[in-house]
Design a protein around this motif. Sequence first.
Motif, PDB file in Angstrom:
ATOM      1  N   GLY A  22      10.197 -44.593 -19.061  1.00 15.07           N
ATOM      2  CA  GLY A  22      11.005 -43.619 -18.331  1.00 15.07           C
ATOM      3  C   GLY A  22      12.486 -43.670 -18.671  1.00 15.07           C
ATOM      4  N   THR A  27      12.374 -39.291 -25.746  1.00 16.44           N
ATOM      5  CA  THR A  27      13.361 -38.213 -25.887  1.00 16.44           C
ATOM      6  C   THR A  27      14.336 -38.548 -27.019  1.00 16.44           C
ATOM      7  OG1 THR A  27      13.217 -37.906 -23.489  1.00 16.44           O
ATOM      8  CG2 THR A  27      15.067 -36.855 -24.610  1.00 16.44           C
ATOM      9  N   ARG A 141      13.307 -40.465 -13.040  1.00 16.20           N
ATOM     10  CA  ARG A 141      12.831 -39.889 -14.309  1.00 16.20           C
ATOM     11  C   ARG A 141      11.320 -39.972 -14.423  1.00 16.20           C
ATOM     12  NH1 ARG A 141      17.489 -42.068 -18.552  1.00 16.20           N
ATOM     13  NH2 ARG A 141      19.211 -41.095 -17.406  1.00 16.20           N
ATOM     14  N   GLN A 144       9.893 -37.331 -12.129  1.00 21.23           N
ATOM     15  CA  GLN A 144      10.126 -35.979 -12.661  1.00 21.23           C
ATOM     16  C   GLN A 144       9.255 -35.661 -13.862  1.00 21.23           C
ATOM     17  OE1 GLN A 144      14.310 -35.613 -13.321  1.00 21.23           O
ATOM     18  NE2 GLN A 144      14.734 -34.989 -11.209  1.00 21.23           N
ATOM     19  N   ARG A 145       8.895 -36.676 -14.622  1.00 15.15           N
ATOM     20  CA  ARG A 145       8.101 -36.449 -15.843  1.00 15.15           C
ATOM     21  C   ARG A 145       6.697 -35.943 -15.502  1.00 15.15           C
ATOM     22  NH1 ARG A 145       7.746 -41.300 -20.043  1.00 15.15           N
ATOM     23  NH2 ARG A 145       6.350 -42.146 -18.470  1.00 15.15           N
TER      24      ARG A 145
END
Length: 199
Positions: A22, A27, A141, A144-145
């Motif tokens: 996370g 990304t 995070r 939210q993922r």
Amino acid sequence: MSPKRTHHTPLPRLVVISAPSGAGKTTLSSMLLKEFPQLQRSVSTTTRPKRPNEVEGTHYHFVDDSTFQDKINQNLFAEWALVHGKRYGTTRATVDSLLARGKNPVFDIDVQGAMNLQALYGDRVLLIFIHPPSMEALKERLVQRKGDSAESIENRLNNAYSEIKWSQKYDYQIINDNLERAFQELKTIIQHECLEKEK
Ligand code: ADP
Ligand code: 5GP
């Protein structure tokens, strides 16, 4: 007689990027791979279920437990580890084929895998650790993922503490607060440690 080499050309480096789940390593490494064609992702094999947005062969090779065990028995892995209760591994064939094409393999792997690759490839391994700005941000995070169950998120947060302890073994540490700034730092490291030194 073979021609004399006038200068020393170092072998390509293997780039390992680790982080608590996370923190943003997928990304950041995706941004890196877009920027530098010289870098190529090493696709791991795992027994964890596929997330909705993931593609077989691009994100992972998704296999069942007995297929994974067969690969262990045949000594096909350069390294493998149990992470968050599932098995993840890098096959020797994946690493060899990237190196044979003169690429810098990029590994999104955990701390155990990082240490095992370093034991195998020594100084050729460049170790980069990505930190979340805080544990609260990390939890946010992960939620939210939307890819993991509440139980899996809890497990990942618990593991984050021990993973962060290992970060001192890494060559570089980056805090991923502002994504663009973290990416600039990562690019500078790669340019300096891989692209310039290997020319
Ligand atoms: P990892 O691969 O380390 O598990 P991901 O790259 O999947 O982490 O990132 C986890 C989530 O956090 C994703 O939804 C991603 O869009 C988001 N994220 C990544 N970097 C940042 C950042 N700097 N600020 C805010 N959100 C971020
Ligand atoms: P995720 O399930 O979020 O994709 O990955 C969970 C963890 O497994 C991450 O810390 C990731 O770095 C690690 N991981 C992914 N592939 C490998 C691998 O091939 N070997 C090892 N040792 N860890 C891996």
